[in-house]
Design a protein around this motif. Structure first.
Motif, PDB file in Angstrom:
ATOM      1  N   CYS A 125      23.871  50.024 -28.495  1.00 17.66           N
ATOM      2  CA  CYS A 125      24.004  48.607 -28.138  1.00 17.66           C
ATOM      3  C   CYS A 125      23.922  47.740 -29.387  1.00 17.66           C
ATOM      4  O   CYS A 125      24.704  46.795 -29.550  1.00 17.66           O
ATOM      5  N   ALA A 126      22.961  48.066 -30.256  1.00 16.54           N
ATOM      6  CA  ALA A 126      22.800  47.269 -31.467  1.00 16.54           C
ATOM      7  C   ALA A 126      24.049  47.328 -32.324  1.00 16.54           C
ATOM      8  O   ALA A 126      24.465  46.316 -32.893  1.00 16.54           O
ATOM      9  N   CYS A 127      24.662  48.500 -32.392  1.00 18.25           N
ATOM     10  CA  CYS A 127      25.857  48.645 -33.211  1.00 18.25           C
ATOM     11  C   CYS A 127      27.043  47.938 -32.584  1.00 18.25           C
ATOM     12  O   CYS A 127      27.922  47.426 -33.282  1.00 18.25           O
ATOM     13  N   LEU A 128      27.091  47.924 -31.254  1.00 18.21           N
ATOM     14  CA  LEU A 128      28.207  47.251 -30.598  1.00 18.21           C
ATOM     15  C   LEU A 128      28.083  45.741 -30.720  1.00 18.21           C
ATOM     16  O   LEU A 128      29.066  45.017 -30.773  1.00 18.21           O
ATOM     17  N   GLU A 129      26.849  45.294 -30.757  1.00 18.44           N
ATOM     18  CA  GLU A 129      26.609  43.857 -30.669  1.00 18.44           C
ATOM     19  C   GLU A 129      27.138  43.148 -31.918  1.00 18.44           C
ATOM     20  O   GLU A 129      27.909  42.203 -31.829  1.00 18.44           O
ATOM     21  N   ASN A 130      26.678  43.571 -33.069  1.00 14.63           N
ATOM     22  CA  ASN A 130      27.211  42.989 -34.301  1.00 14.63           C
ATOM     23  C   ASN A 130      27.028  43.987 -35.428  1.00 14.63           C
ATOM     24  O   ASN A 130      26.578  45.101 -35.195  1.00 14.63           O
ATOM     25  N   ARG A 131      27.333  43.542 -36.617  1.00 17.77           N
ATOM     26  CA  ARG A 131      27.232  44.459 -37.743  1.00 17.77           C
ATOM     27  C   ARG A 131      25.778  44.870 -37.894  1.00 17.77           C
ATOM     28  O   ARG A 131      24.926  44.053 -38.255  1.00 17.77           O
ATOM     29  N   VAL A 132      25.534  46.117 -37.662  1.00 18.20           N
ATOM     30  CA  VAL A 132      24.131  46.534 -37.584  1.00 18.20           C
ATOM     31  C   VAL A 132      23.455  46.424 -38.946  1.00 18.20           C
ATOM     32  O   VAL A 132      22.270  46.144 -39.029  1.00 18.20           O
ATOM     33  N   TRP A 133      24.231  46.575 -39.999  1.00 20.08           N
ATOM     34  CA  TRP A 133      23.605  46.561 -41.328  1.00 20.08           C
ATOM     35  C   TRP A 133      23.196  45.152 -41.752  1.00 20.08           C
ATOM     36  O   TRP A 133      22.576  44.967 -42.765  1.00 20.08           O
ATOM     37  N   GLU A 134      23.558  44.171 -40.950  1.00 20.73           N
ATOM     38  CA  GLU A 134      23.132  42.820 -41.304  1.00 20.73           C
ATOM     39  C   GLU A 134      21.840  42.434 -40.594  1.00 20.73           C
ATOM     40  O   GLU A 134      21.311  41.352 -40.809  1.00 20.73           O
ATOM     41  N   LEU A 164      30.396  52.238 -38.573  1.00 14.98           N
ATOM     42  CA  LEU A 164      29.775  51.618 -37.400  1.00 14.98           C
ATOM     43  C   LEU A 164      30.136  50.140 -37.290  1.00 14.98           C
ATOM     44  O   LEU A 164      29.311  49.315 -36.925  1.00 14.98           O
ATOM     45  N   VAL A 165      31.367  49.825 -37.600  1.00 10.17           N
ATOM     46  CA  VAL A 165      31.815  48.444 -37.421  1.00 10.17           C
ATOM     47  C   VAL A 165      31.817  48.136 -35.924  1.00 10.17           C
ATOM     48  O   VAL A 165      32.238  48.972 -35.132  1.00 10.17           O
ATOM     49  N   PRO A 166      31.319  46.966 -35.522  1.00 11.03           N
ATOM     50  CA  PRO A 166      31.340  46.652 -34.093  1.00 11.03           C
ATOM     51  C   PRO A 166      32.741  46.702 -33.526  1.00 11.03           C
ATOM     52  O   PRO A 166      33.713  46.360 -34.215  1.00 11.03           O
ATOM     53  N   ALA A 167      32.820  47.109 -32.278  1.00 12.83           N
ATOM     54  CA  ALA A 167      34.139  47.360 -31.688  1.00 12.83           C
ATOM     55  C   ALA A 167      34.958  46.090 -31.576  1.00 12.83           C
ATOM     56  O   ALA A 167      36.180  46.143 -31.664  1.00 12.83           O
ATOM     57  N   ILE A 191      41.876  46.354 -25.051  1.00 12.92           N
ATOM     58  CA  ILE A 191      42.574  47.286 -24.159  1.00 12.92           C
ATOM     59  C   ILE A 191      41.627  48.352 -23.621  1.00 12.92           C
ATOM     60  O   ILE A 191      41.723  48.752 -22.464  1.00 12.92           O
ATOM     61  N   VAL A 192      40.698  48.776 -24.425  1.00 16.67           N
ATOM     62  CA  VAL A 192      39.841  49.869 -23.958  1.00 16.67           C
ATOM     63  C   VAL A 192      38.414  49.432 -23.638  1.00 16.67           C
ATOM     64  O   VAL A 192      37.705  50.157 -22.956  1.00 16.67           O
ATOM     65  N   TYR A 193      38.015  48.258 -24.099  1.00 19.40           N
ATOM     66  CA  TYR A 193      36.629  47.848 -23.832  1.00 19.40           C
ATOM     67  C   TYR A 193      36.572  46.907 -22.649  1.00 19.40           C
ATOM     68  O   TYR A 193      37.338  45.945 -22.557  1.00 19.40           O
TER      69      TYR A 193
END
Lengths: 706, 544
Positions: free
Chosen positions: A434-443, A562-565, A573-575
């Protein structure tokens, strides 16, 4: 109150209708049929996958149960010796099956359990539910009905009538049950029928009679007690085994049954897998894989997980929500036709209609992509469909590759974060996802602290983690990871070397020890100072440097993969990302909707006259809103006369101008009638009820403004 | 009746309004004087106000829909409202919501109000100090509840105080001390204190409030009853006719709202076919919506419509209509569970069977029971039974536990329609609708007409006796012995056996009810409300 409507037989709809429903709204852009087919096949695949997972997870439990059952009646078979010595003990073998609070899922578990048992151990299984057994008589009736029916199933359906009749005739008592059991087993023994060979070979000589109490807690204690006491009397003639389905804790058996009864049971405890683990597996197998083209967006996943964690712990409901997501996505997104396996992609892209191409051009992520291109390419993308299709295919393949890479890197990161103290990025991989999907996790701050903590890991942990990562990458399907694996392996060998170097360094340490022997104070001070100096100036040890390198490398992986989708082109199309729809359908708040409508009708009726700021209500609101607002100010009881008066004044104030047009008497009547309607509507909604406490009063059923 | 407090009420409201308007000018001094004048004037005039007018005014006072200027002319208010309402009311309507919100929500407004209130209280003290010290002290100590009840326009609360005031003023006039009636128990805790405190405090206070309000069995509302009202109870038919005359407000908006819902029909069908069931919630009758759904989508398929609001609906009748009409099965079942099993079996065997079930008001009185819900849930879990239902009650979701919810497999749809609940409420036994009354009257006359003259006399005797005792709340009924005595005296019966025979006949027609008292004596009464009985006797008199 019931009316059945039957169409004339020839007019009945054919079974094609589901597809039609899918199409009806989207008649503008075609592909509806294809989309529906894709949706269905995807769902079926996912469904069978989840069933498979469930089966695998329960396998252990069922195996244990099976061996327990075998054992429990093996004693019964060895009547000759062992049983005689146990003549006096009347203990019923009992399996207490702790299943957890997710009652919704139990049904499925029991169904597969009885299936497994039926196939492997005994044909005589009765599933009892508390709601069917308010008394011991009903219980016996139900029990015998199920047992005798299952007997029919095994045998054949020829003598159904006979059994049907006899079932009604037989008095539901333990004796008749025993007689039935004897006759059945004798029949199987004496007969050597060909038709029964297969089943009897699997089943044991005298199979036990398994009685499953699905929801043990909801049975009335008296029924349970009676049944246990009665059947314990006959345990010698009838190899009975009980299975209690328990939602809370095994202690419940002892609190439900008095000691005298529970001592008649020989209880063995079985624990099913917790539903949280089940969910983790499901998420692991369904979401964190590139196998399925369909993906859940961050918010949607969060909603589903929240419903699971805060409402029911039910995996079934989670899957149901997942199904809804799929349906909703394919229904509402015309481009979802491209949400398919990579194999079919090319064909589908090529057959896109012009409208669909326009749809793609309208996608925000695609617009962003276009803007980033050089101007000639921009024009080509926006005008030439064929070029667009090529690009789409390329982009979608990129997206697929992104997913393939995303998962192993995510798992790899999870290996690191899940072992850190306090779990800054969460313990479960779903939280990390979830964290990775939400935004750039490294920030994020959490990631920062994760890295810092990772830089302090000790060597053995680090090595095991690296090994795990290597395994993950090796087993992953991504093609770009060869280098990564190499790099990681290189790290590992470096660590190995370090270890050797460390042993060498021990020698130098021993030279230091030499110093300690000279116990001259002055010298000691001097050497210590020197040592300190050297340590401060000394660069990081080799291990520390290597550790830094490893962490930096992992960091680079994360930044790469792990760039957010939603930064990806064509992710729409897929999300599936409309969480509000999902929440509205699965986790609705009917009461809030009612209160909003009553307090602020403007939310629904977009009329300027109703517009008001804050919680107040205008006097032009619908009658029921006014009546509701008035009743809010009352205590427990409401005088109808006062209410009516207040209501009529409010309403009159609005309709003032008309008042003198019609005779006032009639207006009064109409207002009276409107008031009556409003009050009875409030009664229907459950805000008030008639009260006998005082004449012409109604009682409020709510308190305060809620 | 001297409606003193009502005017006070009015004043506080108007003062609040004034103060807010003049906040910038800040000439409170003048305001106060004006207000005092108003108060005195109102006090004098309203004492002579006829009850009818006064009462019709009260609501609008409490709801502060009048312009501030009117406050100076309290006595004219009622007539003004009736004659030229356009002038005074029309401009105010638009302002009113803002105003009320300001008073309710802005703290500055509140403090203003309170200060004016305090001033008013002191002013009142000046006026009444010699006569009602206790009450005013009480009021001064807790001004907020007073303010609360006014600013939030509590209808019956103010009425209740009103009643009390009438009494109190009466006692004042007669020169006695005010009775030390404690009001504190009935007044809720001041709410603006709550607003200042933190949330937990708010919670605990709410809790306290709740128990305070529910601790005393005494109910403090006015004693007025509908019977004293000029208006008679309406019966169902007239009510229906009257409502037809009244135009539906915001018809255009409601139509638009409904069209939004109608666009979802195909989606509903899709989701039904995929194994979900659909439940509709939200304010307004969903009857028409479902009906439209039925006529537009389900024409060509077998479907069952269940009117859950129908007072005599049972699960059994639902199951019966499925087995008898859908499955064409003749025969009866021992229990609903057997019947359900049969249905499940049939649906499993025959894959061509499909059934759409529409249930209006799944949460109605008759269907909300645990067992019926269980059966319906099991029914709906069948793969080829498609259920679409509506719920209205605020606590409807409490009917379902997790197990039932999973059987139902609901998809929730909010369909707020704002349509009036015409069908749903028509069966309701409302307090205000004289439904059973008219029915009882006709049946009374009908039955009695078929009886002998003596029997009618006997019944009349009982009815008259009951009406004589209608104000006696502990009236147990007429004891058999007394009744026999009276009947003998009226030459209606000659032995108690004859009387008993007559009574049996009455009892069979549910015209009388017998109850054994604590002393073992049989008491007779007529289970019909007094007004119907009066009507009946009048009618009888006409006939004779």
């Amino acid at each position: 109150g019931c009316f059945v409507f039957k169409p004339s037989p020839k007019k009945r709809r054919v079974s094609q209708k589901t597809v039609n429903d899918f199409r009806e709204r989207n008649n503008d852009s075609g592909d509806a049929e294809l989309r529906f087919v894709t949706c269905q096949s995807l769902w079926n695949k996912i469904k069978s996958e989840t069933e498979q997972i469930q089966e695998d997870l329960n396998k252990q439990l069922f195996d244990n149960l099976g061996s327990f059952l075998r054992q429990s009646h093996s004693e019964f078979q060895e009547k000759t010796t062992k049983w005689t010595c146990r003549m006096k003990s009347r203990e019923i073998p009992t399996a207490a099956l702790v299943l957890g609070v997710n009652v919704t899922d139990h049904d499925l578990t029991f169904r597969s359990l009885s299936e497994v048992l039926q196939n492997n151990i005994t044909p005589y299984i009765a599933l009892l539910e508390a709601k069917d057994c308010p008394g011991i008589k009903n219980l016996m009736q139900k029990l015998m009905g199920q047992l005798m029916n299952c007997y029919i199933d095994v045998e054949s359906l020829e003598d159904e009538d006979y059994v049907q009749v006899s079932q009604n005739r037989i008095r539901c008592s333990m004796t008749s049950l025993i007689n039935w059991y004897k006759s059945v087993t004798k029949k199987t023994d004496s007969e050597t029928p060909s038709k029964k060979r297969t089943s009897s070979s699997r089943h044991l000589q005298s199979p036990p009679v398994v009685v499953i109490f699905k929801d043990m807690e909801s049975f009335s204690t008296k029924v349970l007690q009676d049944f246990i006491v009665i059947s314990s009397q006959h345990i010698r003639e009838l190899p009975l085994v009980l299975i209690f389905g328990i939602a809370t804790s095994p202690m419940i058996i002892h609190s439900l049954l008095p000691h005298s009864v529970s001592s008649l049971l020989c209880i063995e405890l079985f624990q099913s897998l917790s539903s949280k683990e089940h969910l983790s597996t499901i998420i692991d197998k369904l979401l964190l894989t590139a196998q399925f083209p369909f993906k859940l967006g961050e918010k949607v996943l969060q909603v589903l997980i929240n419903i699971f964690l805060y409402h029911d712990f039910s995996v079934q409901n989670f899957i149901k929500g997942f199904q809804l997501c799929i349906v909703e996505h394919f229904y509402s997104q015309p481009l979802s036709v491209l949400c398919c396996q990579l194999v079919d992609l090319k064909k589908r892209v090529n057959s896109l209609s012009h409208d669909q191409c326009e749809n793609i051009r309208r996608l925000p992520s695609f617009r962003r992509y276009v803007e980033s291109q050089v101007s000639e390419k921009q024009i080509a993308l926006l005008t030439a469909d064929s070029f667009l299709k090529e690009t789409i295919q390329k982009l979608l393949e990129d997206l697929h590759v992104y997913h393939e890479n995303y998962v192993p890197v995510l798992r790899c990161l999870h290996v690191f974060t899940s072992s850190l103290p306090k779990y800054p990025l969460g313990k479960q991989i779903r939280e990390l996802h979830c964290a990775c999907l939400e935004n750039r996790v490294w920030e994020t701050k959490e990631y920062e602290s994760c890295l810092q903590l990772a830089r302090m890991l000790n060597k053995s942990d680090l090595v095991t983690m690296l090994q795990q990562c290597v395994e993950i990458f090796v087993s992953s399907s991504g093609k770009e990871f060869d280098k990564t694996v190499e790099k990681l392996k290189e790290f590992l060998t470096q660590f190995q070397k370090l270890e050797e170097a460390f042993q060498e360094r021990d020698v130098s340490v021993s030279s230091q020890k030499e110093l300690q022997k000279k116990t001259d104070l002055y010298h000691l001070q001097k050497t210590l100072l020197e040592l300190k100096e050297s340590r401060r100036s000394k660069k990081l040890t080799k291990f520390e440097m290597l550790r830094f390198e490893v962490v930096d490398y992992i960091d680079s992986l994360v930044r790469n993969y792990l760039v957010p989708a939603d930064h990806k082109t064509l992710h729409e199309i897929v999300y599936f990302n409309t969480a509000s729809v999902l929440r509205g359908h699965l986790n609705a708040a009917p009461r809030t909707a009612l209160h909003t409508a009553l307090n602020n009708p403007y939310c629904y009726l977009k009329n300027q006259a109703l517009k008001s700021d804050g919680g107040s209500i205008s006097n032009k609101a619908p009658d029921i809103c006014i009546a509701y607002k008035l009743h809010l100010e009352c205590g427990r009881l409401i005088n109808l006369v006062d209410w009516l008066e207040a209501f009529s004044t409010v309403v009159m104030a609005v309709e003032g101008p008309n008042a003198d047009a019609v005779s006032s008497d009639q207006v009064d009547d109409i207002i009276h009638a409107r008031f009556i309607r409003a009050v009875s509507e409030l009664e229907l909604l459950g805000f008030i009820k008639p009260s006998k406490q005082k004449t012409d009063h109604v009682a409020r059923l709510t308190w305060g403004g809620c | 009746g001297i409606k003193v407090r009502k005017d006070k009420t009015h004043l506080t409201v108007s003062v609040k309004r004034f103060v807010k308007k003049l906040e910038n000018i800040s000439d409170d001094e003048a305001q106060e004087i004006l207000e005092e004048k108003n108060y005195v004037a109102a006090l004098g005039i309203c004492a002579q106000d006829p009850v009818g007018n006064g009462s019709s005014v009260s609501g609008s006072e409490v709801y502060s829909f009048q312009t501030p200027k009117c406050s100076s002319k309290m006595a004219e208010l009622a007539s003004e409202l009736a004659q030229t309402p356009g002038q005074s009311v029309a401009p105010d309507n638009s302002e009113c919501p803002e105003k009320t919100t300001k008073t309710l929500q802005s703290s500055s407004g509140r403090s203003w109000c309170r200060s004016t209130l305090a001033r008013e209280c002191t002013f009142k003290k000046k006026e009444f100090v010699s006569t009602t010290p206790y009450r005013l002290r009480k009021r001064l100590a807790a001004p907020d509840p007073y303010l609360e009840s006014e600013s939030e326009y509590s209808a019956s609360c103010s009425e209740e105080e009103d009643e009390e005031d009438q009494k109190e003023v009466g006692t004042v006039l007669s020169g006695r001390k005010t009775p030390a009636k404690t009001k504190a128990a009935s007044t809720p805790l001041p709410r603006n204190i709550l607003a200042k405190k933190i949330k937990e405090d708010k919670m605990s206070n709410l809790v306290e409030e709740y128990f305070e309000a529910h601790s005393s069995s005494k109910v403090l509302t006015s004693d007025r009853t509908l019977q004293k009202l000029r208006k008679k109870r309406l019966n169902q038919q007239t009510l229906h006719d009257l409502l037809k005359k009244a135009p539906l407000a915001y018809a255009a908006e409601i139509k638009e709202l409904n069209q939004q819902h109608e666009s979802l029909f195909s989606k509903w069908m899709l989701q039904l076919h995929l194994g979900f069931n659909i439940v509709l919630y939200g304010l307004g009758s969903k009857h028409d919506l479902l009906e439209k759904f039925r006529t537009s989508v389900l024409q060509d398929s077998v479907h069952l419509v269940v009117n859950g609001y129908f007072p005599s609906i049972t699960v059994r009748s639902i199951l019966n209509s499925i087995t008898e009409e859908v499955l064409d099965h003749i025969g009866t079942f021992r229990s609903p569970l057997d019947q359900l099993e049969f249905i499940i079996k049939r649906f499993k065997e025959d894959s061509s069977l499909e059934l759409y079930v529409l249930i209006h008001n799944l949460d109605s009185q008759m269907l909300r029971g645990e067992r019926s819900q269980q059966i319906l849930a099991q029914l709906s879990s069948l793969p080829r039974i498609y259920l679409i239902a509506s719920i209205d009650h605020i606590n409807a979701p409490l009917m379902w536990d997790q197990a039932k919810l999973s059987l139902y497999n609901w998809l929730w749809y909010e369909t707020t329609t704002f349509n009036p609940y015409v069908e749903e409420t028509s069966y309701e036994n409302s307090l205000l609708v004289q439904q059973s009354g008219s029915l009882a009257l006709s049946s009374l006359t009908h039955v009695l007409r078929s009886l002998t003259l003596n029997a009618r006399g006997i019944f009349r005797l009982l009815a008259q006796y009951q009406l004589e005792n209608k104000d006696n709340p502990s009236y147990p009924g007429l004891s058999f012995q007394d009744f026999y005595q009276q009947c003998r005296e009226a030459f209606l019966v000659n032995s108690d056996l004859t009387l008993r025979a007559q009574l049996t006949e009455f009892r069979d027609h549910k015209l009388i009810r017998t109850k054994r008292g604590a002393d073992g004596v049989e008491y007779l009464s007529i289970p019909v409300d007094d007004s119907t009985l009066t009507d009946f006797l009048e009618k009888e008199d006409e006939d004779v």
